[in-house]
Design a protein around this motif. Structure first.
Motif, PDB file in Angstrom:
ATOM      1  N   LEU A 291      -0.908  58.676  45.911  1.00 32.92           N
ATOM      2  CA  LEU A 291      -1.901  58.475  46.815  1.00 32.92           C
ATOM      3  C   LEU A 291      -2.195  59.711  48.069  1.00 32.92           C
ATOM      4  CD1 LEU A 291      -2.493  54.766  47.068  1.00 32.92           C
ATOM      5  CD2 LEU A 291      -3.474  56.164  45.247  1.00 32.92           C
ATOM      6  N   ALA A 292      -3.282  60.629  47.345  1.00 32.72           N
ATOM      7  CA  ALA A 292      -3.538  60.907  48.854  1.00 32.72           C
ATOM      8  C   ALA A 292      -5.019  61.220  49.488  1.00 32.72           C
ATOM      9  CB  ALA A 292      -3.396  62.743  48.091  1.00 32.72           C
ATOM     10  N   TYR A 293      -5.788  60.619  50.592  1.00 35.26           N
ATOM     11  CA  TYR A 293      -6.762  59.741  51.469  1.00 35.26           C
ATOM     12  C   TYR A 293      -7.267  61.231  51.319  1.00 35.26           C
ATOM     13  CZ  TYR A 293      -5.350  55.492  49.887  1.00 35.26           C
ATOM     14  OH  TYR A 293      -4.777  54.672  49.676  1.00 35.26           O
ATOM     15  N   PHE A 294      -8.182  61.736  51.403  1.00 34.30           N
ATOM     16  CA  PHE A 294      -9.266  63.188  52.074  1.00 34.30           C
ATOM     17  C   PHE A 294     -11.293  62.676  51.796  1.00 34.30           C
ATOM     18  CE2 PHE A 294      -9.162  63.671  47.205  1.00 34.30           C
ATOM     19  CZ  PHE A 294     -11.106  63.808  46.756  1.00 34.30           C
ATOM     20  N   ARG A 295     -11.466  63.950  53.106  1.00 31.15           N
ATOM     21  CA  ARG A 295     -12.949  63.562  53.142  1.00 31.15           C
ATOM     22  C   ARG A 295     -13.905  65.029  52.243  1.00 31.15           C
ATOM     23  NH1 ARG A 295     -15.144  61.186  58.807  1.00 31.15           N
ATOM     24  NH2 ARG A 295     -16.505  62.104  57.540  1.00 31.15           N
ATOM     25  N   GLU A 296     -14.574  64.552  52.084  1.00 27.48           N
ATOM     26  CA  GLU A 296     -15.345  66.435  51.486  1.00 27.48           C
ATOM     27  C   GLU A 296     -16.239  65.836  52.007  1.00 27.48           C
ATOM     28  OE1 GLU A 296     -13.418  68.796  48.153  1.00 27.48           O
ATOM     29  OE2 GLU A 296     -14.478  67.103  47.512  1.00 27.48           O
TER      30      GLU A 296
ATOM     31  N   ASN B  92     -15.740  49.221  60.370  1.00 25.00           N
ATOM     32  CA  ASN B  92     -15.169  48.339  61.440  1.00 25.00           C
ATOM     33  C   ASN B  92     -13.626  48.287  60.922  1.00 25.00           C
ATOM     34  OD1 ASN B  92     -16.055  47.989  63.782  1.00 25.00           O
ATOM     35  ND2 ASN B  92     -17.889  46.167  63.049  1.00 25.00           N
ATOM     36  N   GLU B  93     -14.055  48.757  59.513  1.00 23.16           N
ATOM     37  CA  GLU B  93     -12.140  49.111  58.536  1.00 23.16           C
ATOM     38  C   GLU B  93     -10.863  49.985  59.439  1.00 23.16           C
ATOM     39  OE1 GLU B  93     -12.431  49.689  54.348  1.00 23.16           O
ATOM     40  OE2 GLU B  93     -14.100  49.050  54.482  1.00 23.16           O
ATOM     41  N   ARG B  94      -9.486  49.534  59.101  1.00 26.12           N
ATOM     42  CA  ARG B  94      -9.041  50.605  59.376  1.00 26.12           C
ATOM     43  C   ARG B  94      -9.042  51.913  58.961  1.00 26.12           C
ATOM     44  NH1 ARG B  94      -7.667  48.453  63.956  1.00 26.12           N
ATOM     45  NH2 ARG B  94      -6.592  45.914  64.061  1.00 26.12           N
ATOM     46  N   CYS B  95      -9.096  53.254  59.672  1.00 22.46           N
ATOM     47  CA  CYS B  95      -9.072  54.769  59.257  1.00 22.46           C
ATOM     48  C   CYS B  95      -8.254  54.415  58.136  1.00 22.46           C
ATOM     49  CB  CYS B  95      -8.802  55.189  60.246  1.00 22.46           C
ATOM     50  SG  CYS B  95      -9.527  57.247  59.946  1.00 22.46           S
TER      51      CYS B  95
ATOM     52  N   GLY C 188      -4.135  53.778  61.940  1.00 22.60           N
ATOM     53  CA  GLY C 188      -4.096  52.319  62.965  1.00 22.60           C
ATOM     54  C   GLY C 188      -5.438  51.731  63.735  1.00 22.60           C
ATOM     55  N   ARG C 189      -5.880  53.139  63.827  1.00 27.10           N
ATOM     56  CA  ARG C 189      -7.795  52.865  64.662  1.00 27.10           C
ATOM     57  C   ARG C 189      -9.060  52.464  63.702  1.00 27.10           C
ATOM     58  NH1 ARG C 189      -7.725  58.222  67.770  1.00 27.10           N
ATOM     59  NH2 ARG C 189      -9.898  57.931  67.590  1.00 27.10           N
ATOM     60  N   LYS C 190     -10.046  51.476  64.250  1.00 28.75           N
ATOM     61  CA  LYS C 190     -10.942  51.724  63.186  1.00 28.75           C
ATOM     62  C   LYS C 190     -11.884  52.711  63.311  1.00 28.75           C
ATOM     63  CE  LYS C 190     -11.874  47.476  65.445  1.00 28.75           C
ATOM     64  NZ  LYS C 190     -12.836  45.994  66.044  1.00 28.75           N
ATOM     65  N   ILE C 191     -12.115  53.040  61.811  1.00 26.13           N
ATOM     66  CA  ILE C 191     -12.811  54.440  61.486  1.00 26.13           C
ATOM     67  C   ILE C 191     -13.699  54.824  62.500  1.00 26.13           C
ATOM     68  CG2 ILE C 191     -14.749  53.303  59.620  1.00 26.13           C
ATOM     69  CD1 ILE C 191     -13.452  55.811  57.798  1.00 26.13           C
TER      70      ILE C 191
ATOM     71  N   CYS D 119     -12.601  56.813  65.149  1.00 32.04           N
ATOM     72  CA  CYS D 119     -11.434  57.823  65.075  1.00 32.04           C
ATOM     73  C   CYS D 119     -12.341  59.138  64.004  1.00 32.04           C
ATOM     74  CB  CYS D 119     -10.436  57.186  63.977  1.00 32.04           C
ATOM     75  SG  CYS D 119      -8.427  57.860  63.536  1.00 32.04           S
ATOM     76  N   CYS D 120     -11.918  58.531  62.694  1.00 32.75           N
ATOM     77  CA  CYS D 120     -12.023  60.253  61.971  1.00 32.75           C
ATOM     78  C   CYS D 120     -13.847  60.101  61.414  1.00 32.75           C
ATOM     79  CB  CYS D 120     -11.643  59.921  60.747  1.00 32.75           C
ATOM     80  SG  CYS D 120      -9.914  60.537  60.606  1.00 32.75           S
ATOM     81  N   GLY D 121     -14.264  59.080  62.180  1.00 31.72           N
ATOM     82  CA  GLY D 121     -16.128  58.787  62.086  1.00 31.72           C
ATOM     83  C   GLY D 121     -15.830  58.649  60.518  1.00 31.72           C
TER      84      GLY D 121
END
Length: 157
Positions: free
Chosen positions: A98-103, A140-143, A148-151, A154-156
């Motif tokens: 699984l590869a997680y990404f933002r676009e 408020n979920e983990r990033c 390990g930080r909240k989204i 972290c990555c917003g």
């Protein structure tokens, strides 16, 4: 091979191994042969994260390699999870990941069961059937990057 995106070699490797880039995937990008399908998969993910299309083409089996590869520089590869990497059988291997990404500020996950073959003294990526699913994480979920930080901090969003 050169990295298209500058990154500190002492930084953690994008593949998620926890090792420094210089001790993990970078040697493969510089010509060392990956010893297993999983190592090649991790190094290819790192190449996507660093926008290194030359390495991706160089590790793709000639029978299935595209003539060219266009990577979107706006895609941010955030995390890799190896689901399964069964033992090699008859110089063939598979890696399910699984590869997680933002676009465009949208989280997505690419899932693939990749096939690899050992020929000419090295592993090659042959193919896989990717599926992409849009994710909708809450603030408020983990990033999804694995910090390990909240989204939201972290990555917003």
């Amino acid at each position: 091979m050169t990295l298209s995106t500058p990154v500190s070699t002492s930084a953690n490797c994008p593949c998620g191994s926890g090792a420094a880039l210089s001790a993990c995937c970078q040697p493969y990008h510089q010509g060392v042969t990956a010893p297993t399908p999983e190592a090649l998969m991790r190094s290819r993910y790192t190449a996507f994260a660093l926008n290194s299309h030359d390495y991706l083409l160089a590790t793709w089996h000639p029978s299935t390699r595209p003539a060219q590869l266009q990577l979107d520089p706006d895609t941010q590869w955030k995390a890799l999870t190896i689901v399964a990497a069964p033992p090699v059988k008859e110089e063939q291997g598979t890696v399910h990941f699984l590869a997680y990404f933002r676009e465009q500020n949208r989280w997505q996950v690419l899932e693939e069961n990749s096939r690899f073959v050992f020929e000419d003294g090295r592993w090659w990526y042959v193919d896989g059937v990717p599926t992409i699913k849009r994710l909708k994480p809450r603030r408020n979920e983990r990033c999804l990057c694995g910090s390990g930080r909240k989204i939201k901090s972290c990555c917003g969003e």
